[in-house]
Scaffold this active site. Structure first.
Site, short mmCIF file in Angstrom:
data_model
loop_
_atom_site.label_atom_id
_atom_site.label_comp_id
_atom_site.label_asym_id
_atom_site.label_seq_id
_atom_site.Cartn_x
_atom_site.Cartn_y
_atom_site.Cartn_z
N ALA A 13 0.71 -1.21 -0.11
CA ALA A 13 -0.04 -0.05 0.12
C ALA A 13 0.80 1.28 -0.04
O ALA A 13 0.37 2.47 0.00
CB ALA A 13 -0.89 0.03 1.30
N GLN A 15 4.11 3.93 -1.59
CA GLN A 15 4.26 4.76 -2.68
C GLN A 15 4.90 3.77 -3.82
O GLN A 15 4.37 3.80 -5.16
CB GLN A 15 4.69 6.14 -2.75
CG GLN A 15 5.64 6.28 -1.79
CD GLN A 15 6.68 7.81 -2.40
OE1 GLN A 15 6.11 8.37 -3.27
NE2 GLN A 15 7.87 7.76 -1.96
N ARG A 94 15.37 5.12 7.45
CA ARG A 94 16.05 5.82 8.38
C ARG A 94 15.25 7.41 8.42
O ARG A 94 15.36 7.94 7.37
CB ARG A 94 17.51 6.18 8.21
CG ARG A 94 17.97 6.91 9.23
CD ARG A 94 19.57 7.32 9.13
NE ARG A 94 20.48 6.58 9.04
CZ ARG A 94 21.51 6.14 10.03
NH1 ARG A 94 20.97 6.91 11.06
NH2 ARG A 94 22.05 5.38 9.92
N ASN A 107 14.82 -3.02 11.45
CA ASN A 107 14.70 -3.67 10.24
C ASN A 107 15.05 -5.17 10.47
O ASN A 107 14.77 -5.86 9.80
CB ASN A 107 15.63 -3.00 9.13
CG ASN A 107 14.65 -2.05 8.50
OD1 ASN A 107 13.85 -2.04 7.97
ND2 ASN A 107 15.39 -0.65 8.90
N VAL A 131 13.94 -4.18 -1.84
CA VAL A 131 13.93 -2.76 -2.16
C VAL A 131 14.21 -2.16 -0.73
O VAL A 131 14.62 -0.94 -0.92
CB VAL A 131 12.90 -2.49 -3.05
CG1 VAL A 131 12.68 -0.99 -3.44
CG2 VAL A 131 12.72 -3.37 -4.45
N ASP A 161 20.26 2.76 -9.10
CA ASP A 161 21.73 3.39 -9.11
C ASP A 161 22.21 3.10 -10.55
O ASP A 161 22.72 4.17 -11.59
CB ASP A 161 22.75 2.92 -7.88
CG ASP A 161 22.14 2.95 -6.75
OD1 ASP A 161 22.05 3.72 -6.01
OD2 ASP A 161 21.35 1.89 -6.36
N ARG A 164 20.24 5.29 -13.02
CA ARG A 164 20.56 6.58 -12.98
C ARG A 164 21.90 7.00 -13.21
O ARG A 164 22.09 8.11 -14.15
CB ARG A 164 20.57 7.14 -11.53
CG ARG A 164 19.27 6.96 -10.89
CD ARG A 164 19.33 7.22 -9.43
NE ARG A 164 18.21 7.48 -8.59
CZ ARG A 164 17.81 7.24 -7.15
NH1 ARG A 164 19.01 6.76 -6.54
NH2 ARG A 164 16.76 7.64 -6.75
N HIS A 189 23.68 0.15 -2.01
CA HIS A 189 22.74 1.10 -2.19
C HIS A 189 22.75 2.16 -1.44
O HIS A 189 21.89 2.30 -0.47
CB HIS A 189 21.32 0.45 -2.52
CG HIS A 189 20.19 1.48 -2.79
ND1 HIS A 189 20.35 2.27 -3.85
CD2 HIS A 189 19.33 1.98 -2.03
CE1 HIS A 189 19.21 3.19 -3.54
NE2 HIS A 189 18.69 3.10 -2.80
P1 NAI Z 1 6.05 4.06 1.87
O1 NAI Z 1 6.24 4.34 3.31
O2 NAI Z 1 5.17 4.63 0.91
O3 NAI Z 1 5.42 2.44 1.75
C1 NAI Z 1 6.29 1.63 2.43
C2 NAI Z 1 5.04 0.47 2.97
O4 NAI Z 1 5.63 -0.64 3.55
C3 NAI Z 1 3.98 1.20 3.74
O5 NAI Z 1 2.75 1.19 3.58
C4 NAI Z 1 4.12 0.51 5.27
O6 NAI Z 1 3.04 0.02 5.97
C5 NAI Z 1 4.74 -0.80 4.44
N1 NAI Z 1 5.42 -1.77 5.56
C6 NAI Z 1 6.32 -1.17 6.38
N2 NAI Z 1 6.89 -2.27 7.37
C7 NAI Z 1 6.31 -3.45 6.60
C8 NAI Z 1 6.24 -4.84 7.07
N3 NAI Z 1 7.09 -5.42 7.96
N4 NAI Z 1 5.54 -5.61 6.11
C9 NAI Z 1 4.89 -5.23 5.19
N5 NAI Z 1 4.70 -3.93 4.85
C10 NAI Z 1 5.43 -3.09 5.46
O7 NAI Z 1 7.37 3.89 1.09
P2 NAI Z 1 8.05 3.64 -0.48
O8 NAI Z 1 8.36 5.00 -1.05
O9 NAI Z 1 7.26 2.92 -1.05
O10 NAI Z 1 9.42 3.13 -0.10
C11 NAI Z 1 9.47 1.79 0.42
C12 NAI Z 1 11.12 1.31 0.78
O11 NAI Z 1 12.01 1.40 -0.54
C13 NAI Z 1 11.75 2.51 1.68
O12 NAI Z 1 12.52 1.55 2.58
C14 NAI Z 1 12.50 3.06 0.91
O13 NAI Z 1 13.64 3.84 1.37
C15 NAI Z 1 13.09 2.35 -0.11
N6 NAI Z 1 13.64 2.51 -1.40
C16 NAI Z 1 14.55 1.81 -2.01
C17 NAI Z 1 15.13 2.07 -3.13
C18 NAI Z 1 16.21 1.31 -3.78
O14 NAI Z 1 16.76 1.56 -4.89
N7 NAI Z 1 16.71 0.22 -3.20
C19 NAI Z 1 14.75 3.45 -4.04
C20 NAI Z 1 13.75 4.04 -3.45
C21 NAI Z 1 13.04 3.72 -1.99
#
Ligand code: NAI
Length: 327
Positions: A13, A15, A94, A107, A131, A161, A164, A189
């Protein structure tokens, strides 16, 4: 027609989930002939569970021919049942003022539980992509928590990365991004990652020779790629989501369907290549074929590159040491 495969997605759910699920269901990840079952995990909290139902209503309303079934979960033991693919997006990145120990502990709890659940109930061939940040260390925790699954099934996302870096090189050279080959990103990353175009070519021509500007490499290119996530937060007020989802699609598609010899970057557990200690979840150049990735070996590492690799490796070892007591 093909037998459906089970794709589990956590943080469904969020973004990135919103930018990711529709593309998986439309066949962009596993092919336009591959039916999928989506198994969606969110935290057992009313708000996110309700939001997940809304996303599922929209998925229904797309009437995707390849989406044969979908289920909502609040427990990884049911979400990962028989999963062929698992995209672990949900995590606790973080936040402002958050201590490192707190980040690692939160985590650690999420990814030990999810690793154990994968170990217990997923397909023995499950392909796992982490991710959620800190992605490499979260993938390392999950792998270490799943001793009955092959280590190679666990990967971390370095593809954003990589993409990008490709986009910056296309802009610098004025060439098409699609023509760039043999680019890679080493390491974590994080802003310490080392995007390396020394071997890259465009239509067979050396990118390094085309650019011929080590000052640009060290002082413009690497900081731009390394700090791109922060630049997007600054501009958009939210972290990268569509580009992150796109990178996740690229990573899984290439792993599952192959790269035809083309190099891509994946965070994978080292077997000792390039002096990276075994099991370190590290970005490497790979090619994929028949559902397996293979590290591109034998590349020369010059002094500048070795220095950059040492920095990103030291950061990762620090993170992995910080979670040892949780494993
Ligand atoms: P967000 O906050 O919009 O969505 C994260 C969702 O994960 C939330 O709905 C939350 O309720 C859910 N969640 C949290 N803990 C959970 C668990 N234990 N089990 C199931 N669901 C859980 O965040 P967004 O923007 O979708 O980003 C998600 C992650 O991806 C973040 O950690 C962000 O830092 C990371 N990210 C990694 C990238 C990469 O290149 N590796 C690039 C961009 C973001």
């Amino acid at each position: 027609s093909k037998k459906p495969v089970r794709v589990a997605v956590t943080g469904a759910a969020g973004q990135i989930g919103y930018a990711l699920l529709f593309r998986i269901a439309s066949g962009e990840m596993l092919g336009k002939d591959q039916p999928v079952i989506l198994q969606l995990l969110e935290v057992p909290v009313e708000g996110p569970q309700k939001a997940l139902k809304g996303v599922m209503m929209e998925l229904d309303d797309c009437a995707f021919p390849l989406l044969v079934e979908m289920t909502a979960h609040s427990d990884p033991m049911t979400a990962f049942k028989d999963a062929d693919y698992a995209l672990l997006v949900g995590s606790r990145p973080r936040g402002p003022g958050m201590e490192r120990a707190e980040l690692l502990a939160v985590n650690g709890a999420i990814f030990t539980a999810q690793g154990k659940a994968l170990n217990a109930v997923a397909s023995r061939n499950v392909k796992v992509l982490v991710v959620g940040n800190p992605a490499n260390t979260n993938a390392y925790i999950a792998m270490k928590s799943a001793p009955d699954l092959p280590r190679k099934n666990f990967t971390a996302m370095l593809r954003l990365d990589h993409n990008r870096a490709a986009s910056q090189i296309a802009a610098k050279t004025g060439k098409a991004v699609a023509d760039i080959e043999k680019l890679t990103v080493w390491g974590n990353h994080s802003p310490t990652m080392y995007a390396d175009y020394r071997f890259a070519t465009i239509n067979g021509e050396s990118v390094a020779k085309m650019i011929n500007d080590q000052e640009w490499n060290a002082n413009t290119f690497l900081p731009t790629v390394g700090k791109r996530g922060a630049a997007i937060i600054e501009a958009r007020g939210l972290s990268s989501a569509a580009s992150a989802a796109n990178a996740a699609i690229d990573h899984m598609r290439d792993w599952a369907l192959g790269t035809n010899g083309k190099w891509v970057t994946m965070g994978i557990p080292s077997d000792g290549q390039y002096g990276i200690p075994k099991d370190t979840m590290f970005g490497f150049p790979v090619t994929c074929e028949n559902g397996e990735y293979k590290i591109v070996e034998g590349l020369e590492i010059d002094a500048f590159s070795q220095e950059r690799i040492n920095i990103t490796l030291a950061e990762l070892q620090g993170e992995q040491d910080g979670v040892k007591h949780l494993l």
